[in-house]
Design a protein around this motif. Structure first.
Motif, PDB file in Angstrom:
ATOM      1  N   UNK A 273      14.238   5.658  -4.405  1.00  0.00           N
ATOM      2  CA  UNK A 273      13.071   5.439  -5.272  1.00  0.00           C
ATOM      3  C   UNK A 273      13.451   4.553  -6.458  1.00  0.00           C
ATOM      4  N   UNK A 274      12.667   3.522  -6.702  1.00  0.00           N
ATOM      5  CA  UNK A 274      12.958   2.569  -7.779  1.00  0.00           C
ATOM      6  C   UNK A 274      11.652   2.235  -8.500  1.00  0.00           C
ATOM      7  N   UNK A 275      11.761   1.981  -9.792  1.00  0.00           N
ATOM      8  CA  UNK A 275      10.549   1.645 -10.547  1.00  0.00           C
ATOM      9  C   UNK A 275      10.094   0.230 -10.199  1.00  0.00           C
ATOM     10  N   UNK A 278       6.188  -4.970 -11.456  1.00  0.00           N
ATOM     11  CA  UNK A 278       4.999  -5.784 -11.159  1.00  0.00           C
ATOM     12  C   UNK A 278       5.013  -6.218  -9.708  1.00  0.00           C
ATOM     13  N   UNK A 279       3.864  -6.666  -9.241  1.00  0.00           N
ATOM     14  CA  UNK A 279       3.724  -7.071  -7.852  1.00  0.00           C
ATOM     15  C   UNK A 279       3.049  -5.976  -7.046  1.00  0.00           C
ATOM     16  N   UNK A 280       2.524  -6.363  -5.894  1.00  0.00           N
ATOM     17  CA  UNK A 280       1.824  -5.386  -5.053  1.00  0.00           C
ATOM     18  C   UNK A 280       2.716  -5.023  -3.874  1.00  0.00           C
ATOM     19  N   UNK A 281       3.129  -3.775  -3.839  1.00  0.00           N
ATOM     20  CA  UNK A 281       4.033  -3.326  -2.768  1.00  0.00           C
ATOM     21  C   UNK A 281       3.254  -2.966  -1.508  1.00  0.00           C
ATOM     22  N   UNK A 295       3.640   2.124  -9.424  1.00  0.00           N
ATOM     23  CA  UNK A 295       4.794   2.053 -10.326  1.00  0.00           C
ATOM     24  C   UNK A 295       6.131   2.407  -9.669  1.00  0.00           C
ATOM     25  N   UNK A 296       6.111   2.804  -8.388  1.00  0.00           N
ATOM     26  CA  UNK A 296       7.345   3.202  -7.712  1.00  0.00           C
ATOM     27  C   UNK A 296       7.416   2.537  -6.342  1.00  0.00           C
ATOM     28  N   UNK A 297       8.620   2.418  -5.811  1.00  0.00           N
ATOM     29  CA  UNK A 297       8.766   1.861  -4.467  1.00  0.00           C
ATOM     30  C   UNK A 297      10.040   2.420  -3.825  1.00  0.00           C
ATOM     31  N   UNK A 310       8.680  -7.276  -8.891  1.00  0.00           N
ATOM     32  CA  UNK A 310       9.676  -7.134  -9.947  1.00  0.00           C
ATOM     33  C   UNK A 310      10.122  -5.685 -10.011  1.00  0.00           C
ATOM     34  N   UNK A 311      11.419  -5.487  -9.907  1.00  0.00           N
ATOM     35  CA  UNK A 311      11.989  -4.128  -9.835  1.00  0.00           C
ATOM     36  C   UNK A 311      12.814  -3.840 -11.067  1.00  0.00           C
ATOM     37  N   UNK A 312      12.889  -2.575 -11.413  1.00  0.00           N
ATOM     38  CA  UNK A 312      13.690  -2.169 -12.569  1.00  0.00           C
ATOM     39  C   UNK A 312      15.153  -2.003 -12.136  1.00  0.00           C
ATOM     40  N   UNK A 313      15.764  -3.102 -11.783  1.00  0.00           N
ATOM     41  CA  UNK A 313      17.165  -3.107 -11.345  1.00  0.00           C
ATOM     42  C   UNK A 313      17.913  -4.216 -12.078  1.00  0.00           C
TER      43      UNK A 313
END
Ligand code: FES
Length: 313
Positions: A273-275, A278-281, A295-297, A310-313
């Motif tokens: 699980x990653x935050x 932005x963008x449509x998953x 907000x999660x993927x 865009x990922x919170x990595x």
């Protein structure tokens, strides 16, 4: 580790079971109910198979493989070519489908070859009579249904319900009566084809978090015809990476040196699980709740509907 096929047997039409042992007769790494191994098939492909024997058995692993004529050849080569005496490269067991030891009651829902991890779970529950269990085992035809005899022996009074729909949609077993009213001490475990798991997920939205567990056999998810290349922007490092068709976000970000924890790699455990900033998953997991999808993927299976995430990595 190289393991020897001690016995390959027909388990049902199109399904073979394999007993794998250490060539020197030694003990194998221990496993827990619901665990799987990865092995290299005769076709050279690494494939994941659940262990279906009792976890207390330390001298063998038993798996069952269904010949998937529409797959990429891994299961076909196992069913058609692997034979007694062959050496197979096997990775140690992992488990992304654990039995909840705190549960007093377990409802197992297996579709077809999805019975394999559940069989190991049920075998282990035989030792602890404090846990009630029930199995709903769904398959198309009786002759394509593995382990019926074993399940008959484990059934101690109507706990095993086997249902064949004969390929007729009107004959599909209605799961709603079993799932409508969550029991406070019950956990649900489901393994089978994607449509079955999605049906169970849709019928268990009102169950408490952590009470419903899924297992899938397809690492990285099932490729779809509409899959396209997209990019991921890693907000912390500033990197921009391309995710081609046939590869997962998880594979691509790991290859770029990003440390991301993962376990099932099939969208069922929630570890990756990653935050999502932005963008449509294009969500393909079995974990996220409706309120989380913006907000999660899950990086192991999900993709993008647009050009970039865009990922919170
Ligand atoms: Fe299990 Fe991604 S690793 S959901």
């Amino acid at each position: 580790m190289p393991l020897r096929i001690a016995r390959a047997l027909r388990a049902a039409e199109g399904i073979r079971s394999f007993e794998l042992v250490d060539p020197g007769g030694g003990e194998l790494p221990a496993f827990t109910p619901g665990a799987h191994i990865k092995l290299r098939t005769p076709a050279g492909l690494l494939r994941k198979y659940s262990l279906c024997n009792h976890p207390q058995e330390r001298n063998r692993y038993v798996i069952a493989v269904k010949r998937d004529a529409t797959g990429r050849g891994g299961s076909i080569s196992m069913v058609d070519e692997a034979k007694d005496g062959d050496l197979i490269e096997v990775l140690p067991p992992e488990n992304a489908f654990r039995l909840s030891r705190g549960a007093r009651s377990s409802l197992f829902i297996a579709g077809g070859i999805g019975i394999t991890p559940i069989l190991s779970m049920i075998r282990s529950l035989q030792d602890t009579h404090a846990i009630n269990w029930k199995l709903l085992y769904l398959s198309r035809h009786a002759n394509q249904t593995a382990f019926l005899q074993e399940l008959g022996e484990l059934d101690q009074g109507g706990q095993v319900v086997v249902h064949h729909d004969e390929g007729d949609p009107s004959q599909i077993l209605d799961l709603w009566p079993s799932l409508e009213k969550p029991k406070s001490d019950q956990h649900v475990y489901c393994c089978g084809p994607r449509p079955l798991m999605e049906a169970v997920r849709d019928m268990t939205g009102h169950w408490a978090a952590g009470r419903v567990h899924f297992e899938s056999f397809v690492d990285g998810g099932v490729p779809r015809r509409e899959d396209t290349e997209f990019s991921v922007h890693l907000a912390r490092s500033g990197h921009r990476l391309t995710v081609p068709v046939g590869r997962s976000i998880l594979e691509v970000v790991r290859e770029a040196g990003c440390q991301v924890a993962a376990s099932c790699e099939s969208g069922t455990c929630g570890t990756c699980r990653t935050a999502l900033l932005s963008g449509q998953a294009d969500h393909r997991d079995m974990v996220l709740m409706p309120e989380e999808v913006d907000t999660q993927i899950m990086l192991c299976v999900s993709r993008a509907h647009g050009a970039e995430l865009t990922l919170d990595l």
